[in-house]
Design an enzyme around this catalytic site. Structure first.
Site, short mmCIF file in Angstrom:
data_model
loop_
_atom_site.label_atom_id
_atom_site.label_comp_id
_atom_site.label_asym_id
_atom_site.label_seq_id
_atom_site.Cartn_x
_atom_site.Cartn_y
_atom_site.Cartn_z
N GLU A 1 54.44 70.75 14.94
CA GLU A 1 53.67 69.74 14.18
C GLU A 1 52.38 70.29 13.56
O GLU A 1 51.34 69.64 13.59
CB GLU A 1 53.40 68.52 15.07
CG GLU A 1 54.71 67.86 15.50
CD GLU A 1 54.56 66.68 16.45
OE1 GLU A 1 53.43 66.35 16.86
OE2 GLU A 1 55.60 66.08 16.79
N GLU B 1 65.30 66.31 15.85
CA GLU B 1 65.03 65.29 16.88
C GLU B 1 65.47 63.90 16.38
O GLU B 1 64.76 62.92 16.58
CB GLU B 1 63.54 65.27 17.24
CG GLU B 1 62.98 66.62 17.65
CD GLU B 1 61.51 66.56 18.09
OE1 GLU B 1 60.96 65.47 18.29
OE2 GLU B 1 60.92 67.65 18.24
#
Ligand SMILES: *[C@@H]1O[C@H](CO)[C@@H](O)[C@H](O)[C@H]1NC(C)=O
Ligand SMILES: *[C@@H]1O[C@H](CO)[C@@H](O)[C@H](O)[C@H]1NC(C)=O
Ligand SMILES: *[C@@H]1O[C@H](CO)[C@@H](O)[C@H](O)[C@H]1NC(C)=O
Ligand SMILES: *[C@@H]1O[C@H](CO)[C@@H](O)[C@H](O)[C@H]1NC(C)=O
Ligand SMILES: *[C@@H]1O[C@H](CO)[C@@H](O)[C@H](O)[C@H]1NC(C)=O
Ligand SMILES: *[C@@H]1O[C@H](CO)[C@@H](O)[C@H](O)[C@H]1NC(C)=O
Ligand SMILES: *[C@@H]1O[C@H](CO)[C@@H](O)[C@H](O)[C@H]1NC(C)=O
Ligand SMILES: *[C@@H]1O[C@H](CO)[C@@H](O)[C@H](O)[C@H]1NC(C)=O
Ligand SMILES: *[C@@H]1O[C@H](CO)[C@@H](O)[C@H](O)[C@H]1NC(C)=O
Length: 580
Positions: A349, A456
């Site tokens: 991220e 994900e």
């Protein structure tokens, strides 16, 4: 007729599936292989002839366009005859030009346009002002002075209403220039048919079996039973520590998946809760379980760029201490699992967050990708971000910003040889998924030429959860640039309460039914086919390994063979002789 005393010959050859789209379908095919992230001097004409946009290429001055907010608009023609529209004297971010369109419930709209600014560079977004007030972002691009940048995006209309197309740029001082605007609607049926044709083209190959007597005469009526033993496309599912102790969870998992990511167990905050006290007991045991069951594992993750996701103790370190602790973490986890994983999420991220950049310098991510590569040079090094293709309202993590970070890492001295890859989390929240934004984002990211994985995938609980999840998974599987999908979902007994695939008794939820249906569909289920009067059986098979059994009703002979159906197949011929 008694065959068999001698032999039965089976010829098998495969041809890669070359689809010849009808010109109509080609015209509306929204996978954009020519998408670019380059800033170009010669932009292309409007896609789909502009779709429902009036005067998309400004061939009729500014007809169809009007001023939005403050400012003035005019047409300009460049030296090389490019016609574009210019908004000047803007005061607020949305000031500029607009055009009204009618959005129809259920339709999927692909948007594209080329942007330039009179000076500097800035993020420009397309915004749909629906029903008179609601603003929905449809895509973002970093526009610059001196060349044209492509914005691709879109919107899915969940109700019918008029909409004004607006353009947003934070810096209202500069002029906003736009070239070749397009908004093309697609029905759900068209969209699905694009996905299906793409799957035929990129995930499957045509296979032809020809069954003949040894004397070359064709053999009608031979039966071919074909069963997939391994799928080429990695379609996996996350797992957590419950896999070590819950045998029902183990059975559930192993009967479905060959690819996984550990949800939290390999993260720094899990393996070094107390500084200096590393404990890999759980991830070691999970990796052992995975290996014993032929399951490949993505390494998730080495470092996480969010301040909220650090081991608690590292927040109080000085920059030098943090640098040392992070270097130790990097070395520890990467050397431990070196060569045993199929991917590393290196700095998780780092488009949204910049904890390490803030503390250690702008080059922090680039330095960590380099370090990870030198410790484990054969494993793909991923970026891994949320909202990049799942939420058009999140400007920070847009494909354009993702690519900017990627290039920063790639262009750092010494990083050119790193096998970088693009990880897209794909956590969809509630509401109709913006599948147009998803595809546009994949098109743009695909233009980098790097492998893309959906890492994900999940959808928040809501009445249409299963339907939405299927749409998203099909979109991923059908996109030519996507090389793998891992879902962050699971059964209730393992605590997966968001996207639940099985209830407390391991009964499928509707979302679980979707996943099982896709495993079967993409695994090409077992096929049985009978040779025609020319002794031929034609099949279109998903790439993978298959066991094949051929029998003939008038003999008791049967023959098994194994085949691998690959994308690269152009022509392959196998001659099998069956003996009495
Ligand atoms: C080939 O063999 C089959 C089975 O023995 C026989 O029926 C057929 O007539 C043969 N054809 C030729 C051209 O010999
Ligand atoms: C024009 O700008 C002024 C000052 O920013 C603002 O008060 C006014 O509402 C704007 N007019 C329109 C039509 O947006
Ligand atoms: C559109 O706006 C009107 C008036 O503001 C409102 O009554 C209506 O509910 C809105 N429709 C939707 C679908 O939001
Ligand atoms: C390491 O973790 C395991 C599993 O949580 C635990 O059983 C074990 O006691 C830990 N070891 C140390 C030295 O803390
Ligand atoms: C990264 O940046 C830091 C701080 O700006 C600097 O000290 C360091 O030398 C840089 N590292 C590399 C490998 O360039
Ligand atoms: C349409 O979707 C938007 C954004 O997801 C949501 O805010 C809105 O409530 C939805 N409207 C309807 C009528 O479903
Ligand atoms: C879902 O699970 C997470 C993590 O296990 C937990 O924090 C959260 O409260 C749970 N949500 C619900 C609705 O049970
Ligand atoms: C096939 O096998 C069955 C049972 O084993 C036998 O009865 C039959 O005669 C065989 N047929 C041929 C053509 O050999
Ligand atoms: C085909 O592959 C299976 C394993 O999937 C193996 O057991 C079998 O022996 C192979 N058969 C042939 C004919 O190669």
């Amino acid at each position: 007729m008694k065959v068999g005393a001698a032999e039965l010959c089976i010829l098998l050859f495969t041809t890669s599936c070359l689809l010849h789209f009808s010109s109509e379908l080609q015209h509306s095919m929204p996978y954009d292989y020519s998408a670019t992230t380059q800033c170009v001097t010669e932009p292309k004409r409007a896609q789909y002839g502009g779709g429902i946009i009036v005067n998309p290429g400004f061939d009729h001055n500014i007809k169809g366009w009007r001023v939005f907010g403050n400012g003035t608009i005019e047409e300009r023609i460049s030296n090389d005859e490019n016609r574009f529209i210019v908004a000047s004297n803007r005061r607020q971010t949305l000031d500029g030009f607009s055009q009204k369109v009618q959005l129809k419930k259920g339709m999927i709209y692909m948007f594209s346009a080329w942007f330039q600014l009179s000076e500097g560079s800035d993020i420009v977004s397309v915004v749909f002002k629906r029903n008179g007030s609601e603003l929905v972002h449809g895509g973002h691009v970093i526009a610059k002075h001196g060349c044209w940048s492509l914005l691709k995006g879109g919107i899915v209309a969940n109700f019918s209403s008029p909409a004004e197309i607006l353009f947003e740029s934070e810096n209202p001082i500069v002029e906003l220039w736009v070239h070749s605007v397009s908004l093309q609607p697609f029905t759900r049926e068209q969209w699905r048919s694009h996905q299906d044709s793409s799957i035929e083209r990129v995930r499957k190959s045509r296979v032809r079996f020809q069954v003949t007597h040894p004397n070359e005469t064709v053999l009608e009526g031979a039966t071919v039973v074909i069963k997939q033993t391994r799928a080429n496309f990695p379609y996996g599912c996350a797992m957590n520590r419950h896999i070590l102790t819950n045998s029902d969870y183990q059975k559930w998992f192993v009967s479905r998946f060959k690819y996984t990511t550990f949800t939290n167990e390999m993260k720094w905050y899990s393996t070094e809760k107390i500084q200096g006290h590393e404990n890999y007991t759980i991830p070691d045991a999970m990796l052992k379980f995975a290996k014993e069951n032929g399951i490949s594992v993505r390494g998730h993750n080495i470092l996480w760029d969010s301040e909220r996701r650090q081991p608690e103790w590292d927040l109080s370190l000085s920059p030098d201490e943090l640098r040392e602790a992070a270097a130790k973490r990097m070395k520890s986890v990467v050397s431990r699992y070196k060569g045993q994983l199929i991917a590393w999420d290196v700095v998780n991220e780092n488009v949204h967050f910049h904890f390490f950049e803030d503390n250690l310098g702008k080059n922090a991510s680039a330095v960590y990708y380099s370090a990870a590569y030198h410790l484990d040079p054969t494993t793909n090094m991923f970026m891994n971000e949320y909202n990049t293709i799942e939420y058009s309202g999140d400007k920070d993590a847009s494909p354009t910003n993702y690519i900017r970070k990627l290039k920063e890492i790639q262009q750092f001295p010494g990083n050119a040889g790193i096998s970088l890859a693009i990880g897209l989390q794909c956590h969809f929240s509630s509401g109709v998924p913006n599948i147009a934004y998803m595809r546009s984002g994949l098109d743009l990211l695909a233009a980098t030429g790097l492998p893309i994985w959906l890492t994900e995938t999940s959808v928040d609980p809501q009445p249409n959860q299963a339907e939405y999840f299927e749409e998203i998974l099909r979109e991923g599987y059908s996109h030519p640039a996507v090389q793998g999908i891992v879902m962050f979902v699971g059964p209730a007994q393992a605590g997966f309460n968001s996207t639940l695939l099985a209830d407390a008794d391991f009964q499928n939820t509707p979302t679980g039914d979707v996943v099982d249906k896709l495993i079967l569909e993409w695994g090409s289920g077992p096929h049985t086919a009978i040779a025609n009067s020319r002794g031929i059986i034609d099949l279109s098979l998903h790439h993978g390994d298959y066991d094949v059994t051929v029998t003939h009703p008038l003999t008791n002979y049967s023959k098994t063979l194994n085949i691998s159906v690959r994308k690269e197949f152009s022509l392959e011929s196998i001659h099998v002789k069956m003996h009495a």
